[in-house]
Design a protein around this motif. Structure first.
Motif, mmCIF file in Angstrom:
data_model
loop_
_atom_site.group_PDB
_atom_site.id
_atom_site.type_symbol
_atom_site.label_atom_id
_atom_site.label_comp_id
_atom_site.label_asym_id
_atom_site.label_seq_id
_atom_site.Cartn_x
_atom_site.Cartn_y
_atom_site.Cartn_z
ATOM 1 N N THR A 125 0.817 -1.218 0.000
ATOM 2 C CA THR A 125 0.000 0.000 0.000
ATOM 3 C C THR A 125 0.846 1.262 0.000
ATOM 4 N N GLU B 56 -16.208 -10.696 -6.803
ATOM 5 C CA GLU B 56 -16.966 -10.225 -5.644
ATOM 6 C C GLU B 56 -16.944 -11.190 -4.460
ATOM 7 N N HIS C 238 -12.199 -12.398 -0.053
ATOM 8 C CA HIS C 238 -10.773 -12.669 -0.242
ATOM 9 C C HIS C 238 -10.204 -13.270 1.052
ATOM 10 N N THR D 147 -4.337 -7.451 -1.716
ATOM 11 C CA THR D 147 -5.702 -7.228 -1.240
ATOM 12 C C THR D 147 -5.826 -5.863 -0.584
ATOM 13 N N ALA D 148 -4.826 -5.495 0.208
ATOM 14 C CA ALA D 148 -4.841 -4.196 0.890
ATOM 15 C C ALA D 148 -4.854 -3.048 -0.117
ATOM 16 N N GLU E 9 -6.064 -3.200 -3.198
ATOM 17 C CA GLU E 9 -7.402 -3.203 -3.788
ATOM 18 C C GLU E 9 -8.398 -2.503 -2.867
ATOM 19 N N GLU E 10 -8.387 -2.855 -1.595
ATOM 20 C CA GLU E 10 -9.326 -2.260 -0.648
ATOM 21 C C GLU E 10 -9.115 -0.754 -0.527
ATOM 22 N N TYR E 11 -7.856 -0.334 -0.513
ATOM 23 C CA TYR E 11 -7.544 1.092 -0.403
ATOM 24 C C TYR E 11 -8.068 1.863 -1.611
ATOM 25 N N LEU F 193 -10.417 0.965 -3.845
ATOM 26 C CA LEU F 193 -11.879 0.949 -3.947
ATOM 27 C C LEU F 193 -12.524 1.889 -2.939
ATOM 28 N N LYS F 194 -11.925 1.982 -1.750
ATOM 29 C CA LYS F 194 -12.439 2.930 -0.749
ATOM 30 C C LYS F 194 -12.225 4.359 -1.221
ATOM 31 N N THR G 295 -13.059 -4.239 -10.153
ATOM 32 C CA THR G 295 -11.947 -5.183 -10.115
ATOM 33 C C THR G 295 -12.188 -6.256 -11.170
#
Length: 320
Positions: A84, A121, A124, A135-136, A138-140, A142-143, A225
């Motif tokens: 990240t 969807e 994960h 994954t982190a 991606e989450e960052y 998308l947020k 994604t």
């Protein structure tokens, strides 16, 4: 459109840069050397605006952030962030001043799945640090898209392959040409248990295709994604048989308990196989197909055939 590509000369960038130039985009390429990694035509590569830099070293000194702030572009393709912090350098530098930000993740971000194929969807559950970091990211992103309308797209490739470098081999390892030599000479190839563990490869040009389509269709790709994979995954048994077929032979396979397989492979090759099988995910290209029109050109059989034929042509592997 002016597009910044970090890692422009790597596995994906080597295929993506010519695709985008042919569409009329202007490319700013960041790399440690201003030349393609593989022997592709130089016609397109001569049109790139190069930024020669070691971004990992510049991150430590603060020069990387300064360099990014000075770059003017419409879109960013991030092919080099593995955590990240690295990704944030890019996202922060271009927040509020670009139309599209595309990040290259990995299907390892999904982790072992209870459902096959694994859809984007689904939850994960990554096991490796590499998968957790992807994954982190991606989450960052998308947020950031949800909270601040940051124009992010995440693309998760399978095991990236091509003829110029070793793909994940039919034993799930990266053990040089060992297994290819054994299949060529008819020696026994050992596989764990019943050889039904599976891998999901993707050709680098097909990954480049997904990036190209996402850039071309921002309204359908921003905030999304996508999995960039070949049409289907293949078992280790199927991979062995595919390589043998290219060589005009039948694979001589013996199935053994995992403990025996480890002894036959050796510690280091087995550890690579173990990590690939533990993180094994069979994903789906369906979402990218439905939203973007993605049609993978390479199956796993095509990937191995291209690699093996290149090894034969270059004399690194001889047909009997």
């Amino acid at each position: 459109m002016k597009i910044l590509i970090t890692g422009a000369t790597g596995h994906i960038g080597s295929y993506l840069v010519p695709r985008l130039i042919r569409l009329g985009h202007k490319i700013v390429g960041v790399a440690r050397k201003s030349e393609p990694k593989y022997p592709f035509s130089l016609d397109e590569w001569g049109k790139i605006q190069w930024i020669v830099a070691d971004c990992r070293a510049e991150e430590q000194t603060g020069k990387w952030a300064e360099r990014l702030t000075a770059i003017q572009c419409d879109a960013v393709v991030d092919l080099i962030s593995f955590n990240t912090q690295q990704n944030q350098f890019l996202a922060d530098a271009f927040k509020g001043r670009i139309k599209h930000f595309l990040h290259c993740g990995s299907i390892w971000a999904y982790g072992p799945s209870n459902r096959i194929p694994h859809l984007e969807e689904y939850p994960h559950h990554p096991k490796s640090q590499y998968g957790k970091d992807k994954t982190a990211i991606e989450e960052y992103l998308l947020k950031l898209n949800k909270d601040e309308e940051f124009p992010a797209t995440i693309i998760h490739p399978g095991h990236i392959s091509g003829k110029y470098w070793l793909p994940i081999d039919p034993q799930g390892s990266i053990n040089g040409l060992d297994i290819y030599e054994k299949l060529r000479s008819g020696q026994v190839v050992y596989l764990p248990e019943n050889g039904m563990d599976a891998l999901h490869h993707v050709h680098a040009d097909d990954v480049a295709q997904v990036f190209e389509l996402a850039i071309t269709n921002p309204k359908k790709s921003i905030g999304q994604t996508f999995s960039a994979v070949s049409p289907y995954g293949m078992t280790l048994k199927g991979c062995c048989e595919a390589v043998a077929k290219v060589l005009g032979l039948t694979a001589n396979i013996e199935f053994v308990p995992t403990s025996i397989f480890k002894e036959k492979m050796g510690e280091k090759p087995f550890s690579i196989t173990q990590s690939h099988l533990e993180e094994s995910v069979i994903a789906s290209p369906q979402k990218a197909h439905e939203l973007l029109g993605y049609t993978p050109a390479y199956t796993t059989e095509h990937i191995y055939a291209e690699f093996v034929e290149h090894m034969v042509i270059t004399g690194k592997l001889k047909k009997l």
